[in-house]
Design a protein around this motif. Structure first.
Motif, PDB file in Angstrom:
ATOM      1  N   SER A 131       0.787  -1.352   0.069  1.00  0.00           N
ATOM      2  CA  SER A 131       0.103  -0.249  -0.216  1.00  0.00           C
ATOM      3  C   SER A 131       1.089   1.204  -0.080  1.00  0.00           C
ATOM      4  O   SER A 131       0.388   2.308  -0.334  1.00  0.00           O
ATOM      5  CB  SER A 131      -0.884   0.083   1.167  1.00  0.00           C
ATOM      6  OG  SER A 131      -1.958  -1.011   1.156  1.00  0.00           O
ATOM      7  N   HIS A 132       2.113   1.092   0.423  1.00  0.00           N
ATOM      8  CA  HIS A 132       2.880   2.411   0.157  1.00  0.00           C
ATOM      9  C   HIS A 132       3.092   2.613  -1.173  1.00  0.00           C
ATOM     10  O   HIS A 132       2.663   3.612  -1.933  1.00  0.00           O
ATOM     11  CB  HIS A 132       4.126   2.618   0.992  1.00  0.00           C
ATOM     12  CG  HIS A 132       4.921   3.789   0.662  1.00  0.00           C
ATOM     13  ND1 HIS A 132       4.260   4.979   1.198  1.00  0.00           N
ATOM     14  CD2 HIS A 132       5.889   4.004  -0.238  1.00  0.00           C
ATOM     15  CE1 HIS A 132       5.270   6.059   0.356  1.00  0.00           C
ATOM     16  NE2 HIS A 132       5.868   5.178  -0.370  1.00  0.00           N
ATOM     17  N   PRO A 133       3.872   1.499  -1.943  1.00  0.00           N
ATOM     18  CA  PRO A 133       4.003   1.636  -3.248  1.00  0.00           C
ATOM     19  C   PRO A 133       2.730   1.995  -3.945  1.00  0.00           C
ATOM     20  O   PRO A 133       2.623   2.599  -5.069  1.00  0.00           O
ATOM     21  CB  PRO A 133       4.531   0.147  -3.685  1.00  0.00           C
ATOM     22  CG  PRO A 133       5.376  -0.285  -2.583  1.00  0.00           C
ATOM     23  CD  PRO A 133       4.496   0.480  -1.382  1.00  0.00           C
TER      24      PRO A 133
ATOM     25  N   GLY B  83       7.575   1.280   6.050  1.00  0.00           N
ATOM     26  CA  GLY B  83       7.658   1.269   7.388  1.00  0.00           C
ATOM     27  C   GLY B  83       7.460   2.564   7.829  1.00  0.00           C
ATOM     28  O   GLY B  83       7.008   2.808   9.360  1.00  0.00           O
ATOM     29  N   HIS B  84       7.143   3.606   7.339  1.00  0.00           N
ATOM     30  CA  HIS B  84       6.957   5.056   7.794  1.00  0.00           C
ATOM     31  C   HIS B  84       5.412   4.880   8.252  1.00  0.00           C
ATOM     32  O   HIS B  84       5.131   5.922   8.866  1.00  0.00           O
ATOM     33  CB  HIS B  84       7.334   6.008   6.876  1.00  0.00           C
ATOM     34  CG  HIS B  84       6.627   6.102   5.634  1.00  0.00           C
ATOM     35  ND1 HIS B  84       7.202   6.611   4.314  1.00  0.00           N
ATOM     36  CD2 HIS B  84       5.368   5.625   5.084  1.00  0.00           C
ATOM     37  CE1 HIS B  84       6.180   6.623   3.398  1.00  0.00           C
ATOM     38  NE2 HIS B  84       5.131   6.116   3.771  1.00  0.00           N
ATOM     39  N   HIS B  85       4.668   3.941   7.849  1.00  0.00           N
ATOM     40  CA  HIS B  85       3.599   3.914   8.486  1.00  0.00           C
ATOM     41  C   HIS B  85       3.380   3.428   9.782  1.00  0.00           C
ATOM     42  O   HIS B  85       2.164   3.179  10.239  1.00  0.00           O
ATOM     43  CB  HIS B  85       2.479   3.209   7.286  1.00  0.00           C
ATOM     44  CG  HIS B  85       2.176   3.995   6.141  1.00  0.00           C
ATOM     45  ND1 HIS B  85       1.233   4.805   5.802  1.00  0.00           N
ATOM     46  CD2 HIS B  85       2.927   3.689   4.987  1.00  0.00           C
ATOM     47  CE1 HIS B  85       1.627   5.262   4.684  1.00  0.00           C
ATOM     48  NE2 HIS B  85       2.645   4.645   3.996  1.00  0.00           N
ATOM     49  N   LEU B  86       4.301   2.829  10.057  1.00  0.00           N
ATOM     50  CA  LEU B  86       4.355   1.895  11.406  1.00  0.00           C
ATOM     51  C   LEU B  86       5.354   2.360  12.574  1.00  0.00           C
ATOM     52  O   LEU B  86       5.767   1.924  13.265  1.00  0.00           O
ATOM     53  CB  LEU B  86       4.850   0.426  11.198  1.00  0.00           C
ATOM     54  CG  LEU B  86       3.981  -0.422  10.592  1.00  0.00           C
ATOM     55  CD1 LEU B  86       3.490  -0.077   9.043  1.00  0.00           C
ATOM     56  CD2 LEU B  86       4.594  -1.766  10.350  1.00  0.00           C
TER      57      LEU B  86
HETATM   58 CU   LIG Z   1       3.626   5.525   2.723  1.00  0.00          CU
END
Ligand SMILES: [Cu+2]
Ligand code: HEA
Ligand code: HEA
Ligand code: CUA
Lengths: 545, 312, 115, 238
Positions: A252-254, A301-304
């Motif tokens: 979901s980030h890509p 990982g910046h969502h975590l």
């Molecule tokens: Cu992101």
């Protein structure tokens, strides 16, 4: 650029008639249209959900909707908008329509797969809508475990399968595009003669093919976990809920770059066409698309940051997130610099492109703020995040989509739309958008958490501003729907090349014939060359081969 | 209504200033760059507007060196942001040695807190100003998140594990406590207040019916009622390892591996004693899983910890 | 570029090599090599997979593009493994409670019977 | 080797097999070569996609194997290593027959191709049959999470293995082998369809994309098993 074929020439729209001819078409142009209609429906439903959200949030008390209902509303809003609208939006509509035209091909590499991918989206969407009608889902579009796997008593499985199927639509589109770009280019169309739109779609397709399968398996595991309690995401069985988040964001980030890259491709085209100039730093823009696609896989990982990952990995993900911003910066600056000594025309598509640059910059810069650990600590899971991603997705990606739609509309339908209304709509969208989402940055820093259907009264002023802005925005979105539909019947007939733009797609009639080009084109020069003619159609001018 | 339009939440912890600092810096950067691009785009687009319909753009471009400039400059700025932000974050994630431990158990949709003195409260947390406090948190069901905007910190509460968040309040007052991770129907109402009081008021608050039993004391009691003490005795002939002074040491297992004697190890020893069997002992300790609650578990852990004297 | 046609002999040779590989992994599994067991098992599997890819799937005779696609997929797989494990292997000691309840989750009723 | 540019003699060679959709160059391609290379590229992209699809499962596997080494070893001991090895041989054998089928198609030997496809299917079905036997054994032992009341009570090298950890192993085992088996079932379906066309003389040395594509798919499924076998069956056997 003259022969606007005035006779009702045979084109892809009138070459056959009837619903059946559309439902079984293998023409990439018609499939593009099918997609456009489908995603408009999903956008309208998603927009309806947004309307409900903003209505509820106009007052601090949760008085309009039940909390349960509200949760379903924002979940369906997110799911429909992301998986069924924005991910397929530009690639599957404009991309489908234009890639073969821009490459001088007769169709995409796998026309049947192309149609199949549309059916996948429809089937996935139908399942999801079925779930919506029967009560919806309330997990948030992120489906976090263990809430989704063990606690939610809504239609998680059905929706999960729906998104799973839609994912295959995306994968098939990506496979098709990569194969098309590698194998279907017209003679002389070397890699560095391709329009930047094509480069952007190449990068997008890469993510679609190599990222989407991971969300597919993740959702499948979620369904298995929910149905059989295999334990991997369930802490009471020894599983690790954070693993789900890793797997989810690996895609979901890509995926956010699936949404923005095609839009960036559109902007590159619009800028070139309305400055009548070769885009500055062609290679930089081309490679930055690939750079974004690849680096985009390193930063999920910046969502975590505060989800329970190690501090060490938070640091790594943070610094990597900064890196992915560099290619975006390159694009923004290159577009701006293209305006230098250009011939800038303020047509509607250009308005959207300029709007894109501004809003994407704000969205992107706030993205960098979120990637800064010390800030994310405070603003994660607040409205700051909501504002950030609406800036990039609505302000960025949708602006690009609308711009592209207005740019290629004459080519697609063979009709012009009313200039005044289209400019008014662009203005409304821009103003309404900022009014809706700028206050949310402040709300977020003040600490208003997201996914709240009721909130402390001191947040009300900003929320009312936001809801008011959403009204303007809704009008701004509804206008094009109306005048574009109107133009299909009553609009002025479009010439082959209404904007005086350079590009293979402008070398064929509007709308194009089913086989795109009567004679296979030959490319003899770089893209966006306004000084000499670089496209030839050898059978007409045999000496040019 | 309008007078209520502040741009910042209260700032009431030692961390707040640091977070605001990096935030203001990056807001400034964002403003500068947005303005730069907006001005550049608009002036160029006006200056070089199309004068006659057939005009094409000049082939002239700005110098190529710009590419380098606008890759390197933003990268440099972002690295500054990264290091600054990382420092703040590492500070926020490193629990100071003098922190006093409070417990939080989150469940849908309420907060249960326990003070070191044993006082318990629900959805409200009273803390003394100036004291460094570490919340040791776990969840009984799904993921929640302890978020106090005025303290500028938050952290997810993951079921099945302990996470921590620390703060030192600097200003007396009442602040919002939010659950910042979506947890179902009443997520938006899973909030409460953090009341920061002067140490004197806090003492008073504690003694006015809020005293409760200190977790260590309750733990000691549980140690008896659960019959832990039948095996874990202080004499050397005991069937079970001596727990006094064990905290913080490395324990060797029968299979030769070692483990650190810390909170999680104690927890595991109580819930799943067979997972790590101490060298020289038989795996006879029964599991207490299902027999004790999360709260009691925390009390037992605190008690076992206290057997090793104050501090760590 | 015309399609390469391999000889039947080659296919059978590869098949035999794969059989040998299979026998080796099974045998290796019964020898205690500590952590090396995994390395050996995965090493043999990787070699077997490479043989299949190169010869059965003709990558050896295909364009560079094919190898690039396989390479890209392997790279992204490595990212998926690498960065996820980076977190899991550096997590703080805070114990993941694998055994809070040893009964099937109470949630199995929660899923159907909530509210 | 035969160059691809002999459309002429092909149509001649197959003029007999009238109704079969003979060497068909789809309208949007210029040459057979372009068509074949595009098809193969598409298939490879699909396989790249499949790699990441299984990748998610392997990630979970690595993490939990790392967390619960003993449980994984103990649970793995309950899998039948003989059946597993047998199946490995069978599947690799089917890869061989598939490769030979593709070769036959390349040479235009449709009959031979058909027989190799049948052999591939027979081996594939054998594999699935053995898998069914294994699954049934697990069913009887109550080792299928969520289907039967999962039950585990065993020590391993003197350590008690928590039931949940074994459950996770079996959760992953069934997810991985189940998905793999599903791929095989789909593969066998496609092989049947392929066989139909082979029997009707659909393919020529210029136009055997489908055979090649299905071959790639089948080999890929084989590769997955090459990894699954040691990961699931061969843990800590010593
Ligand atoms: Cu992101
Ligand atoms: C189209 C979609 C899109 C795009 C393009 C982006 C782009 C970026 N995003 Fe965003 N993001 C989302 C969609 C998107 N995001 C969504 C949907 C979420 C939330 C999901 C959820 O939780 O529901 C999210 C959440 C999100 C988070 C998590 C927040 C949280 O939950 O705590 C973070 C954290 O790092 C982040 C960072 C970034 C970064 C660094 C970029 C970068 O790519 C931006 C790069 C661009 C620029 C930087 C601008 C141009 C550059 C210049 C003008 C040069 C000058 C720059 C500097 C000096 C810095 N995003
Ligand atoms: C592409 C993605 C996309 C788009 C376009 C939008 C569009 C909008 N979103 Fe969206 N939003 C998300 C993606 C998107 N959002 C995601 C991923 C989330 C997170 C969900 C989660 O937390 O799980 C979210 C969450 C979210 C929230 C936070 C909810 C919460 O956390 O509690 C809010 C609140 O204001 C909001 C508002 C809006 C608004 C006002 C718009 C407006 O731009 C919408 C304007 C559009 C319309 C109003 C439609 C107008 C047109 C019609 C109605 C046509 C009529 C129909 C016909 C005639 C055919 N969104
Ligand atoms: Cu608890 Cu949200």
């Amino acid at each position: 650029m003259s022969t606007a074929s005035s006779a009702p020439a045979r084109n892809y729209l009138n070459s056959s008639y009837g619903l059946w001819s559309w439902l079984t078409t293998k023409d990439h142009k018609r499939i593009g249209i099918l997609y456009a209609i489908t995603i408009t429906v999903f956008f309208a439903i998603g927009g309806l959900m947004a309307t409900l959200i903003r209505l509820e949030l106009a007052t601090p008390a949760g008085d309009l909707l039940q909390p349960d209902t509200y949760n379903r509303v924002f979940t369906m809003h997110g799911i429909l908008m992301v998986f069924f609208f924005l991910v397929p939006s530009i690639p599957a509509t404009l991309g489908n329509f234009l890639l073969p035209l821009m490459l001088g091909a007769k169709d995409v590499a796998f026309p049947k797969l192309n149609l199949a991918s549309w059916y996948c989206l429809v089937a996935g969407g139908a399942l999801t809508l079925w779930a919506l009608i029967h009560g919806g889902v309330d997990t948030g579009w992120t489906f976090y475990t263990p809430y989704s796997s063990s606690y939610s008593n809504t239609w998680v499985n059905v929706t999960g399968i729906g998104v799973f199927i839609a994912g295959f639509s995306s994968i098939l589109t990506g496979v098709n595009f990569i194969a098309t770009i590698h194998r279907m280019r017209a003679p002389g169309m070397t890699w560095f003669r391709m329009p930047l739109f094509v480069w952007a779609h190449y990068a997008t397709a890469l993510i679609q093919v190599l990222g989407t399968p991971v969300i597919a398996i993740t959702l499948l595991l979620l369904v298995l976990e929910r149905t059989f309690h295999i334990g991997i995401f369930d802490p009471t069985l020894g599983g690790d809920p954070v693993l789900f988040q890793h797997l989810f964001w690996f895609y979901s980030h890509p995926a956010v770059y699936i949404m923005i890259l095609p839009s960036m491709g559109v902007v590159s085209e619009i800028i070139a066409a309305f400055t009548r100039k070769r885009v500055f730093g062609y290679r930089f823009i081309a490679f930055s698309s690939l750079g974004i696609a690849i680096l985009g896989f390193l930063v999920w990982g910046h969502h975590l940051f505060v989800a329970g990952i190690s501090t060490y990995s938070a640091l790594v993900f943070s610094v990597l997130s900064m890196l992915v911003a560099v290619p975006s910066a390159i694009k923004v600056f290159n577009w701006s610099a293209t305006l230098y000594k250009a011939s800038v025309s303020w047509e509607t598509p250009m308005l959207y492109a300029l709007g894109f640059i501004g809003l994407f910059t704000i969205g992107g810069l706030t993205g960098v703020m979120l990637a800064t650990l010390g800030i994310d600590l405070h603003v994660t899971d607040t409205y700051f995040v909501i504002a950030h991603f609406h800036y990039v997705m609505v302000g960025g990606a949708i602006m690009g989509y609308l711009g592209g739609l207005h740019f290629w509309w004459p080519k697609i339908t063979g009709r012009m739309y009313p200039v005044f209304w289209s400019k008014l709509a662009a203005l409304l969208v821009f103003v309404g958008f900022n009014l809706t989402f700028f206050p949310q940055f402040i709300l977020g820093y003040m600490g208003m958490p997201r996914r709240y259907h009721a909130y402390p009264p001191e947040f009300q002023v900003l929320n009312v501003m936001s809801s008011a802005g959403a009204t303007v925005l809704a009008v701004g979105y509804m206008l094009p729907l109306i005048y574009l539909a109107w133009s299909m019947r009553y609009g002025r007939k479009a010439p082959e090349n209404p904007w005086g733009a350079v590009g293979l797609e402008w070398e064929t009639s509007s709308p194009p014939p089913p086989e795109n080009f009567v004679h296979t084109p030959v490319v003899t020069g770089e893209a966006y060359d306004y000084t000499k003619k670089v496209y030839a159609f050898p059978t007409q001018e045999a000496e040019l081969v | 209504m309008w007078q209520n339009l502040p741009l910042f939440p209260d700032s009431a912890s030692t961390l707040a200033g640091q977070v605001d600092g990096i935030y203001l810096f990056s807001v400034a950067i964002a403003l500068i760059f947005s303005a730069l691009i907006a001005v550049m785009v608009i002036t160029l687009a006006i200056k070089y507007r199309r004068r006659h319909p057939d005009q094409i753009g000049s082939e002239e471009h700005p110098p190529e060196i710009l590419e380098l400039v606008w890759s390197v400059v933003p990268l440099g700025i972002m690295l500054v942001m990264f290091f600054w932000g990382a420092r703040v974050f590492v500070t926020a994630r490193t629990v100071p040695a003098n922190a006093v431990e409070y417990h939080a158990v989150a469940k849908r949709w309420m907060w249960k807190f326990q003070h070191p003195s044993g006082a318990r409260e629900i959805n409200e947390l009273h803390v003394p100003v100036g004291q460094t406090i570490v919340m040791k948190m776990t969840s009984e069901d799904v993921i929640h998140d302890f978020f106090v905007p005025a303290f500028r910190t938050k952290y997810d509460i993951v079921p099945g594990r302990y996470t921590t968040v620390w703060f030192q309040a600097t200003k007396v007052g009442e602040y919002h406590l939010f659950c910042a991770e979506y947890c179902g129907a009443e997520h938006s109402r899973m909030g409460g207040r953090v009341v920061v009081m002067s140490p004197r008021d806090y003492e008073e608050w504690l003694t006015h019916g809020n005293a409760g039993v200190a977790p260590a004391a309750s733990g000691a009691e549980l140690f008896g009622t659960l019959a832990c003490n039948t095996c874990h005795k202080s004499d050397s002939a005991a069937r079970a390892p001596k727990l006094d002074g064990a905290y913080g040491t490395q324990v060797t297992m029968v299979d030769g591996t070692t483990a650190k004697f810390d909170d999680d190890y104690i927890r595991e020893s109580i819930l799943n004693p067979q997972a790590k069997v101490v060298s020289g002992f038989q795996p006879i300790m029964p599991t207490f899983k299902g027999q004790i609650s999360e709260d009691q578990l925390l009390q037992l852990i605190t008690y076992v910890k206290s057997l090793s004297g104050p501090g760590k | 570029m015309s399609a390469h046609i391999s000889s039947v002999k080659l296919y059978i040779a590869i098949f035999l090599a794969l059989m040998v590989g299979t026998a080796l992994t099974v045998a290796a599994a019964f020898i205690d090599m500590g952590a090396l067991n995994n390395v050996v098992a995965m090493g043999i599997a990787a070699i077997k997979a490479t043989l299949v890819v190169l010869f059965f799937m003709h990558v050896r005779y295909s364009s560079r593009l094919t190898s690039m696609i396989v390479g890209a997929a392997v790279l992204f797989l490595a990212l998926l493994f690498g960065l996820t494990l980076m977190d899991n292997f550096t997590r703080p000691a805070d114990f993941v409670d694998h055994t809070l309840f040893d009964t099937p989750p109470a949630s199995s009723t929660a899923v159907t019977g909530e509210h | 080797m035969s160059s691809t540019d002999h459309t002429g003699d092909l149509s001649a060679a197959h003029a007999g097999a009238a109704h079969a959709a003979l060497p068909r160059l789809e309208h949007h391609f210029d040459s057979y070569e372009q068509q074949r290379e595009t098809a193969s590229l598409g298939m490879w992209l699909f396989i790249g996609q499949e790699m990441l699809f299984f990748g998610g499962l392997f990630t979970a596997y690595i993490i939990f194997r790392h967390l619960f080494p003993d449980a994984f070893a103990a649970a793995s001991h309950h899998l039948d290593i003989r059946l597993g090895s047998f199946n490995t041989v069978v599947l690799i054998g089917s890869s061989l027959t598939m490769a030979l089928a593709v070769r036959a198609a390349q040479l235009g030997r449709q009959k031979v191709c058909g027989w190799f496809l049948i052999a591939t299917m027979v081996l594939g079905v054998t594999f699935l049959g053995v898998k069914a036997i294994e699954y049934h054994a697990k069913y009887v032992e109550n080792h299928i999470p969520g289907v039967t009341q999962f039950h585990w009570e065993e020590n391993f090298h003197g350590k008690q293995i928590p039931q949940n950890q074994a459950r996770i192993f079996y959760g992953l085992y069934f997810a991985m082998t189940g998905l793999h088996a599903l791929h095989m079932i789909v593969g066998i379906g496609i092989l049947l369809w392929l066989l139909y066309w082979v029997r009707r003389g659909r393919f020529t040395p210029d136009n055997y994309n489908y055979v090649e594509g299905v071959g790639l798919y089948w080999h890929f499924v084989d590769i997955i098993w090459i990894f699954l076998f040691p990961l699931l069956y061969l843990i800590g056997r010593h």
